[in-house]
Design an enzyme around this catalytic site. Sequence first.
Site, PDB file in Angstrom:
ATOM      1  N   ARG A 325       6.304  -8.262   5.084  1.00 21.66           N
ATOM      2  CA  ARG A 325       5.926  -7.089   5.651  1.00 21.66           C
ATOM      3  C   ARG A 325       4.425  -7.275   6.079  1.00 21.66           C
ATOM      4  NH1 ARG A 325       7.437  -1.881   6.379  1.00 21.66           N
ATOM      5  NH2 ARG A 325       9.641  -2.094   5.657  1.00 21.66           N
ATOM      6  N   GLU A 730       4.675   6.289   3.200  1.00 27.18           N
ATOM      7  CA  GLU A 730       3.640   5.070   3.224  1.00 27.18           C
ATOM      8  C   GLU A 730       2.787   5.157   4.488  1.00 27.18           C
ATOM      9  OE1 GLU A 730       7.053   2.287   2.685  1.00 27.18           O
ATOM     10  OE2 GLU A 730       5.475   1.148   1.647  1.00 27.18           O
TER      11      GLU A 730
END
Length: 783
Positions: A325, A730
């Site tokens: 990520r 997030e």
Amino acid sequence: MRRLPQALARADTLDASIQKTVAHESAYKQVTGRAQYLDDIPEPPDMLHLATVGAAQACALIENIELDAARCAPGVVDIITQADIPGSPDVSPVFHGDLLLAGECVDYVGQPVVAIAATTLEAARRACAQVKVRYRAQQPRLTVQEALNQKDLVLPSQTLRCGDVDTAIANADHQLRGDIYLRGQEHFYLEGQISIAVPNEDGGVRVYSSSQHPAEVQKLVAQVLAVPVHRVQAEVRRMGGAFGGKESQAAALACMAAVFAVRNQRPVKYRMPRRDDMTQTGKRHDFWNQYRVGFDTNGVIRGVEMDLAALCGHSADLSDGVVDRAMFHADNAYFYPAARISGHRCRTNTVSNTAFRGFGGPQGMVAAEAMLDDIARALGADPLDVRKRNLYRGNRNTTPYGQTLDEELLPLIEQLEQTADYRNRRQQIRAFNASSTRIKKGVALTPVKFGISFTSKHLNQAGALLHIYADGSIHVSHGGTEMGQGLHTKIAQIVARGFGVDLARVHVAATATDQVPNASPTAASAGTDLNGMAALNAVNTLKQRLLEHAAETYRADIEQIGIRDDQCWIGERAIPFNELVKGAYLARVSLSATGFYRTPGIGYDRAAARGRPFLYFATGAAASEVEVDLYTGEYRVTRVDILHDVGDSLNPAIDLGQVEGGFVQGMGWLTSEELLWNERGQILSDSPANYKIPTAGDVPEVFNVDFFNRSHLAGKADEETVFRSKAVGEPPLMLAISVWCALRDACASLANYRFSPPLGVPATPEQVYFCARAAKDFAEAQS
Ligand code: MTE
Ligand code: HPA
Ligand code: MOS
């Protein structure tokens, strides 16, 4: 007094019934102290409490363990070492190497070596102090640089490639190199890690866990006990915060409690005191990021090479995904025509780092933003202009991994540029700095583009179970867990809207593995996207049955029947929902259904490093202004403007809370939260006394949050997400990068904005002081 946030003022004008600000389902219980967390549940008298003996060395062989004194200690009931675990001692989420108790060697200071059950927590802790472990110590490896040099990795490195990067950089007008070290972050959930295990009559257990991933808790408990998974149930009512820290690492506590519960046939509670929690559980990964970039005279990037090296600790845990990520976000919102982005998973003799809000994304993005600032300083351009020139746009919209963007960020950035009054303030700040010697101001406007979906494809699925009881009340179970983010509230709203009934009818039950099996962790911000769709799928099944029943009973065409405002409408005639349900029950219609969802259209080929890992991107931008005191390095964040895209908000109040909370948490990581270890590998920041999370007083003085009004847009997310909403959990954390950039901007003013002074993360006052000094030294050397 703060004004009504723009985001909420706007919400009042939204028409769709779902876009309602309803209070979090637990809000009243939480503020009155009636919301039960695991440690609030009354303890049965025979309950045992656990504590562990943590390794005193970071890297050592265990030569001997002396337990006799501990066995005789008051209140002690049972003691185990690794050899006493009936099944597998390995409690890793994906790979292997995360041990419930250490075996022949220890890999970090604090690693559990022995576990003790006693009648009270205090007794268990006292007994732990009586255990003597003899070690043969070896030289520990504590830094990411050492591990990288030695090629000591927990998992192989990976590279994303596009274009001919070396040629692109070499042929560009300008070249730059840079590097930045980012420290990790402690989750500091208010409720620490905890699990309770209650044995059942079949050799299994029911575990109550503070976990984002009950299905994995269930699986690992079964493995540790060597029983089939069906003997174990895991249940989660709510967590007092998780932030990724309870995605994988909550399982060990459940496993430990389960082992003792089955051995002793007594209920067992394992609650980690804060110091143990901070020593024994993983954090956000430190990253050491290096880059090389080529760009033209306008600051337009031609090629980028990046090496992202993560400090994983002693084992893999979730580090493969975290580094993936980070690599997927090393572009942030910018087009790299040619790129080579490598991710390295470095092994160190420290606790195994894990998921933390953003999951590597923030660490990748900071590298991009630091680089963009460096380019601007090298050219003497305004960083916002350089950022805008590099945004994904038109046909410059393919990421280094081959996914194309459907939406552009420029409209959002330009709107914020206006509403935050960026250009005027930039001028005012320049004027202020020109005459102020002690205080310098800085400002920065940075974008966020965050990919939504688990990067492991199989995790992008969800299930739900829905019952309508004969009184017309509705029970929902789904695979997601509540950690304060408001998931259950949103699911209840989705179910109410799906049926067309009052929200008060809907109750969301505690998450349990015997209600919905094989659920994914509640993570990757996808909780509502996935479970909301699964719940809606179950709603549609039951609604269809109810409508068919109504068509038959009232002899009407099914097309003429609808459920709205808590009534079933047959043309002009309204039948209360209760009556409809009761009739359906009497007519022997099944009023229970499961729902399922899998995210369509995603797929990433890891070997080729190409594909579409994300269903869509969540986007936003923030403009932050700071004031730095050059004498001390102390600073204040004086104004923040945020424009964030939550799609059609399912609940504006909850989304606002996520944006504000995420931003402040990100600011904590980037500014005040400083994790430190000594040269023996022992953590020094192990309590709130020596680790500073943000407080209410750190919230920016002016904090304007608004949601991006995107009704004119028709992006992909519109059709493919639940009621056109977008994930929010997030992404806002990364809006705080603007604060870090603003601090650096204030320091750069000392060198007339022609030098990019080094600033690590966290930018503590001490670091800011040295950053300003570096800028001053540069300016003096020039003159
Ligand atoms: N908000 C609160 N209040 N508490 C939390 O623990 N965790 C964050 C975010 N917001 C968290 C939170 C993280 S790391 C994620 S992945 C998402 O919530 C998970 O929930 P969602 O998918 O339902 O948004
Ligand atoms: N994000 C968060 N948690 C995860 C992911 C992810 O992409 N993959 C596995 N766990
Ligand atoms: Mo969140 S880090 O994906 O739990």
